[in-house]
Design an enzyme around this catalytic site. Structure first.
Site, mmCIF file in Angstrom:
data_model
loop_
_atom_site.group_PDB
_atom_site.id
_atom_site.type_symbol
_atom_site.label_atom_id
_atom_site.label_comp_id
_atom_site.label_asym_id
_atom_site.label_seq_id
_atom_site.Cartn_x
_atom_site.Cartn_y
_atom_site.Cartn_z
ATOM 1 N N CYS A 46 0.830 -1.204 0.000
ATOM 2 C CA CYS A 46 0.000 0.000 0.000
ATOM 3 C C CYS A 46 0.863 1.253 0.000
ATOM 4 O O CYS A 46 0.573 2.227 -0.714
ATOM 5 C CB CYS A 46 -0.949 -0.005 1.195
ATOM 6 S SG CYS A 46 -0.129 -0.165 2.808
ATOM 7 N N HIS A 74 1.859 5.111 9.767
ATOM 8 C CA HIS A 74 0.960 4.065 9.285
ATOM 9 C C HIS A 74 -0.006 3.613 10.370
ATOM 10 O O HIS A 74 0.388 3.390 11.515
ATOM 11 C CB HIS A 74 1.795 2.863 8.805
ATOM 12 C CG HIS A 74 1.071 1.941 7.881
ATOM 13 N ND1 HIS A 74 0.009 1.169 8.285
ATOM 14 C CD2 HIS A 74 1.256 1.666 6.565
ATOM 15 C CE1 HIS A 74 -0.426 0.446 7.266
ATOM 16 N NE2 HIS A 74 0.305 0.740 6.207
ATOM 17 N N ARG A 126 4.055 3.067 13.383
ATOM 18 C CA ARG A 126 2.668 2.611 13.493
ATOM 19 C C ARG A 126 1.978 3.437 14.591
ATOM 20 O O ARG A 126 2.522 3.595 15.693
ATOM 21 C CB ARG A 126 2.621 1.122 13.849
ATOM 22 C CG ARG A 126 3.241 0.209 12.783
ATOM 23 C CD ARG A 126 2.381 0.134 11.548
ATOM 24 N NE ARG A 126 2.958 -0.739 10.524
ATOM 25 C CZ ARG A 126 2.728 -2.049 10.422
ATOM 26 N NH1 ARG A 126 1.932 -2.642 11.306
ATOM 27 N NH2 ARG A 126 3.285 -2.756 9.472
#
Length: 476
Positions: free
Chosen positions: A288, A315, A369
């Site tokens: 992605c 992300h 993240r």
């Protein structure tokens, strides 16, 4: 303009959009003609969606198009003997009304503009698709394929392969397709066939197949032949592992929805999809993040040249992480995804070179993240070959998003109020945030949003189409 006129104009547009809607349905379902407005699809568009899409035309024309201006085109196009194709009714309407004040010359205009789409070949034999895995990407691919299904669309989702098969599994799988905490309710009807272990979604009969290994499946016993197997599991990422799918009877090709290893072609649709050849058996749709950044990097490199740079990915957490602290084989990923920013690695920066070889060795990358379930951002800090100013750079990127060959991958926003949830459901690989752009001398910093689930799934579907020879021309 009086307050009443605003409401009257809205009601007029609403009435006209309600007239346009069935015309769009007839074109798509009966002739396989997908209608667009400046690149935005109107397949299954609701009345409000049609009006909102018309508003986008203000970015392309001096004045925004109205449904009243596109209605006569939709009516006239419906009467033409068109073959399956894409027709950008927005661009056609803008061209026509720029030089005409009535519809007297409309038929002649359309006959000329759509000449290449007349009386050609039909859709041909339907092509079977199987999803191997039914996680986040698998379920979104299911939604997209069902949305596009119809007599004019040759890809047919025939089966989904999963592990399990315990009591209640079928109902759980159907429920996860029906309800999604991020992407909302499924748009349509889902029925379960308990006896035959199948899901019928908007009339699409989808067989659930339970298997532990790819080679355990015989697709031909379900009437599936020469199928494209889309592996959403990420368990196998090299040619040896993915070839297990090709050992199954009825399987013809494999598409991996993760970065491929070794000699597997990693494809970012819109950038290097020309490398897909009819004889290719295994292809990767990359990641992605790679899909989000590569089109923008290509646009920038083509104009200004990229000497070096660093890509930092912010992300959303993924299913691979733990909700609360627990053992994980990966560094830091064992810590709670819902409570922490987790620094981790990403191969996306290096993977760019597989789709864009001229950037090989020029980029580094890392990832953080964060505690959000979807939509991510790539921050590209780049050193350029040529000097650039912020406004000039934004104008260029905006034009690339509107009118370039990469317009299907790149979107652009200059809103100062956009946040991540506003991008849920974005069909673009990446969305440049122009309000955040920094440029000075030969350096720039770009902020690129992307729906790491839905936007990526849209890219995957286009790779699927290319692999199976589905390539309809766009007329505009």
């Amino acid at each position: 303009m009086s307050p009443e006129k605003h409401l009257n104009d809205w009601h007029t547009n609403q009435t006209i959009a309600e007239t346009i809607s069935p015309l769009l349905g007839q074109l798509y379902r009966q002739k396989g003609v997908e209608v667009l407005i400046f690149g935005k699809t109107l397949v299954n568009a609701a009345t409000i969606d049609i009006i909102k899409t018309h508003r986008l035309s203000r970015h392309y024309c001096q004045t925004a198009l109205t449904p009243a201006q596109t209605l006569p085109l939709a009516q006239a196009i419906n009467e033409l003997p068109l073959s399956p194709c894409k027709v950008d009714i927005g661009q056609l309407a803008a061209k026509y009304w720029a030089s005409h004040s009535d519809t007297d010359a409309l038929n002649d205009f359309l006959l000329s503009a759509l000449d290449g789409a007349m009386n050609g070949e039909g859709v041909g034999t339907p092509k079977d698709v199987v999803l191997y895995g039914f996680g986040r990407i698998g379920r979104l691919l299911t939604r997209l394929l069902i949305e596009k299904s119809g007599p004019g669309y040759p890809l047919r989702l025939r089966a989904i392969v999963v592990r399990g098969g315990k009591s209640g599994d079928l109902q759980k799988r159907a429920s996860l397709l029906r309800r999604d905490s991020v992407h909302g309710q499924f748009n349509g009807s889902i029925v379960i066939d308990e006896e035959r272990k199948a899901i019928i979604a908007n009339g699409n009969y989808i067989q659930l197949i339970y298997a532990n290994q790819p080679e355990d499946v015989d697709y031909t016993q379900y009437g599936i032949n020469e199928a494209l197997i889309v592996d959403n599991t990420g368990v196998w990422r090299d040619s040896e592992g993915l070839s297990k799918h090709l050992a199954s009877r009825g399987a013809q090709k494999v598409l991996l929805t993760a970065p491929g290893k070794g000699d597997i072609k990693n494809v970012v649709f819109g950038v290097n999809d020309q490398v897909i050849q009819s004889e290719d058996r295994i292809i990767s749709a990359a990641s992605c993040t790679t899909n989000a950044i590569t089109p923008v990097l290509k646009a920038l490199n083509d104009r200004y040249g990229i000497e070096s740079g660093h890509i930092e990915t912010v992300h959303s957490f993924t299913n691979d992480q733990n909700l609360i602290d627990n053992f994980h084989s990966g560094e830091r990923r064992g810590r709670s995804a819902s409570l922490n920013m987790v620094l981790t690695s990403t191969g996306a920066a290096k993977a760019v070179a597989k789709a864009l070889p001229e950037l090989a060795g020029k980029l580094t990358g890392n990832a953080i993240r964060v505690p959000t379930p979807n939509v991510s951002m790539a921050v590209a800090n780049l050193n350029l070959s040529n000097s650039v100013e912020r406004d000039e750079l934004n104008t260029y990127l905006r034009d690339m998003a509107l009118t370039s060959p990469l317009a299907g991958q790149i979107d652009y926003t200059d809103s100062t109020e956009v946040v991540s949830t506003d991008l849920v459901g974005s069909r673009f690989a990446g969305v440049v945030d122009g309000a955040a752009t920094i440029a000075q001398d030969k350096r720039c910093v770009l902020y690129i949003w992307y729906d790491n689930e839905f936007g990526y799934s849209c890219q995957v579907v286009q790779c699927m189409e290319k692999m199976m020879g589905v390539d309809y021309a766009t007329f505009a």
